[in-house]
Design a protein around this motif. Sequence first.
Motif, PDB file in Angstrom:
ATOM      1  N   ALA A 182      32.290  29.726  49.746  1.00 34.00           N
ATOM      2  CA  ALA A 182      31.653  29.382  48.713  1.00 34.00           C
ATOM      3  C   ALA A 182      32.728  29.226  47.535  1.00 34.00           C
ATOM      4  O   ALA A 182      33.843  27.985  46.690  1.00 34.00           O
ATOM      5  CB  ALA A 182      30.352  29.950  47.887  1.00 34.00           C
ATOM      6  N   ARG A 183      33.115  30.434  47.708  1.00 32.25           N
ATOM      7  CA  ARG A 183      34.190  30.291  46.738  1.00 32.25           C
ATOM      8  C   ARG A 183      35.565  28.616  46.749  1.00 32.25           C
ATOM      9  O   ARG A 183      36.227  28.620  46.072  1.00 32.25           O
ATOM     10  CB  ARG A 183      35.336  32.233  45.698  1.00 32.25           C
ATOM     11  CG  ARG A 183      34.167  32.389  45.895  1.00 32.25           C
ATOM     12  CD  ARG A 183      34.996  33.840  44.983  1.00 32.25           C
ATOM     13  NE  ARG A 183      35.523  34.301  46.567  1.00 32.25           N
ATOM     14  CZ  ARG A 183      34.679  35.629  47.064  1.00 32.25           C
ATOM     15  NH1 ARG A 183      33.667  35.823  46.484  1.00 32.25           N
ATOM     16  NH2 ARG A 183      35.582  36.304  48.372  1.00 32.25           N
ATOM     17  N   ALA A 184      35.817  29.329  48.271  1.00 32.23           N
ATOM     18  CA  ALA A 184      36.998  27.891  48.499  1.00 32.23           C
ATOM     19  C   ALA A 184      36.570  26.458  47.653  1.00 32.23           C
ATOM     20  O   ALA A 184      37.024  25.738  48.018  1.00 32.23           O
ATOM     21  CB  ALA A 184      37.331  27.940  50.008  1.00 32.23           C
ATOM     22  N   ARG A 185      35.118  26.351  48.287  1.00 32.91           N
ATOM     23  CA  ARG A 185      34.510  25.136  47.900  1.00 32.91           C
ATOM     24  C   ARG A 185      34.397  24.938  46.303  1.00 32.91           C
ATOM     25  O   ARG A 185      33.543  24.038  45.778  1.00 32.91           O
ATOM     26  CB  ARG A 185      33.016  24.734  48.780  1.00 32.91           C
ATOM     27  CG  ARG A 185      33.367  25.031  49.547  1.00 32.91           C
ATOM     28  CD  ARG A 185      32.244  24.242  50.477  1.00 32.91           C
ATOM     29  NE  ARG A 185      32.249  23.918  51.555  1.00 32.91           N
ATOM     30  CZ  ARG A 185      32.687  22.653  51.770  1.00 32.91           C
ATOM     31  NH1 ARG A 185      31.882  21.674  51.195  1.00 32.91           N
ATOM     32  NH2 ARG A 185      32.035  21.763  53.491  1.00 32.91           N
ATOM     33  N   GLY A 186      34.748  25.463  45.184  1.00 32.96           N
ATOM     34  CA  GLY A 186      34.529  25.972  44.157  1.00 32.96           C
ATOM     35  C   GLY A 186      32.972  26.116  43.696  1.00 32.96           C
ATOM     36  O   GLY A 186      32.398  25.645  42.274  1.00 32.96           O
ATOM     37  N   LEU A 187      32.911  26.940  44.686  1.00 38.12           N
ATOM     38  CA  LEU A 187      30.965  27.570  43.745  1.00 38.12           C
ATOM     39  C   LEU A 187      31.225  28.421  43.886  1.00 38.12           C
ATOM     40  O   LEU A 187      31.485  29.305  44.431  1.00 38.12           O
ATOM     41  CB  LEU A 187      29.838  27.025  45.352  1.00 38.12           C
ATOM     42  CG  LEU A 187      29.897  25.832  45.567  1.00 38.12           C
ATOM     43  CD1 LEU A 187      29.598  25.338  47.148  1.00 38.12           C
ATOM     44  CD2 LEU A 187      28.707  25.005  44.731  1.00 38.12           C
ATOM     45  N   GLU A 188      29.980  29.025  42.452  1.00 38.59           N
ATOM     46  CA  GLU A 188      29.783  30.600  42.539  1.00 38.59           C
ATOM     47  C   GLU A 188      28.250  30.660  43.551  1.00 38.59           C
ATOM     48  O   GLU A 188      26.610  30.197  42.792  1.00 38.59           O
ATOM     49  CB  GLU A 188      29.077  31.123  41.144  1.00 38.59           C
ATOM     50  CG  GLU A 188      29.313  32.285  41.045  1.00 38.59           C
ATOM     51  CD  GLU A 188      28.734  32.400  39.331  1.00 38.59           C
ATOM     52  OE1 GLU A 188      28.075  33.059  38.841  1.00 38.59           O
ATOM     53  OE2 GLU A 188      28.926  31.027  38.632  1.00 38.59           O
ATOM     54  N   LEU A 189      28.286  31.594  43.878  1.00 35.91           N
ATOM     55  CA  LEU A 189      27.230  31.705  45.322  1.00 35.91           C
ATOM     56  C   LEU A 189      26.837  33.387  44.970  1.00 35.91           C
ATOM     57  O   LEU A 189      28.306  34.153  45.509  1.00 35.91           O
ATOM     58  CB  LEU A 189      27.689  32.009  46.954  1.00 35.91           C
ATOM     59  CG  LEU A 189      26.582  31.841  47.563  1.00 35.91           C
ATOM     60  CD1 LEU A 189      25.336  31.223  47.242  1.00 35.91           C
ATOM     61  CD2 LEU A 189      26.999  32.195  48.820  1.00 35.91           C
ATOM     62  N   SER A 190      26.009  34.068  43.991  1.00 35.64           N
ATOM     63  CA  SER A 190      25.852  35.584  43.727  1.00 35.64           C
ATOM     64  C   SER A 190      25.089  36.128  44.845  1.00 35.64           C
ATOM     65  O   SER A 190      24.821  35.580  46.612  1.00 35.64           O
ATOM     66  CB  SER A 190      24.384  35.590  42.556  1.00 35.64           C
ATOM     67  OG  SER A 190      23.102  35.203  43.276  1.00 35.64           O
ATOM     68  N   ASP A 191      25.249  37.135  44.818  1.00 38.11           N
ATOM     69  CA  ASP A 191      25.005  38.584  46.328  1.00 38.11           C
ATOM     70  C   ASP A 191      23.082  37.789  45.933  1.00 38.11           C
ATOM     71  O   ASP A 191      23.082  38.155  48.184  1.00 38.11           O
ATOM     72  CB  ASP A 191      25.154  39.629  45.282  1.00 38.11           C
ATOM     73  CG  ASP A 191      26.015  40.177  45.564  1.00 38.11           C
ATOM     74  OD1 ASP A 191      27.082  39.715  46.002  1.00 38.11           O
ATOM     75  OD2 ASP A 191      26.410  41.295  45.010  1.00 38.11           O
TER      76      ASP A 191
END
Length: 237
Positions: A182-191
């Motif tokens: 997700a970070r590589a896609r620029g997304l914030e994905l919480s726990d």
Amino acid sequence: MINLPQQLSLSVNLNDDATFENFYAPAQTHNAMVVQGLREQLDGKSEAFVYLWGAPGCGLTHLLQAACHQAQEMGLAVQYLPLRDLVGYAPDELFVGLEDLDLVCLDCLPSIAGRSDWELAIFNLYNRLREQGKRLLVAAEHSPRELEIALEDLRSRLQWGITYQVHSLSDEDKQQALQLRARARGLELSDEVAQYIIQRLPRDTNELFWQLQRLDHASLAEQRKLTIPFVKKVLAI
């Protein structure tokens, strides 16, 4: 990539996300050793033939395609062949000239087990690549000894070289892998959201990453963050 018959062009495209950097394998883990072994194969520092095996969803296809991407960046000529999609074609025609390439990757090897024409064609390809000093990388869901290959000469060849088992990820590791992607896609994905996704989707990492791609597109289209209500709506879970 070589020029295969036109009707195969859609079957052999590489996933842009399939890179060694995108494969979740923390330092000092078994899978990190596997990635290092594949890098050494490409660098010519180890055996030219490598056999990968592991349970469905452990990332075999990702690693084969990552090896192709890395090889292309190194200026090497490569070909990835997903055998599951190609069993309806004549193998001798598909394999023409592959020994001229630097790396050939054969995915889904069990798909051709018991098919005499395919087994013989792969045996001959193996020998041609070895004679030319070229690299061969294959993947299957079983170890070489457990693979139901009828041609004994091919079974023997598959036990040469280096064999790596790719380990499946724990749920905690899958969460970390999903958040890394997700970070590589620029997304914030919480726990919290990552755990929600993993608990409600098949544990197959390929499926998880595919659904993350859907979420990425939906998030961009609707300008929404990845919250549980949004994920529930998009994925219907």
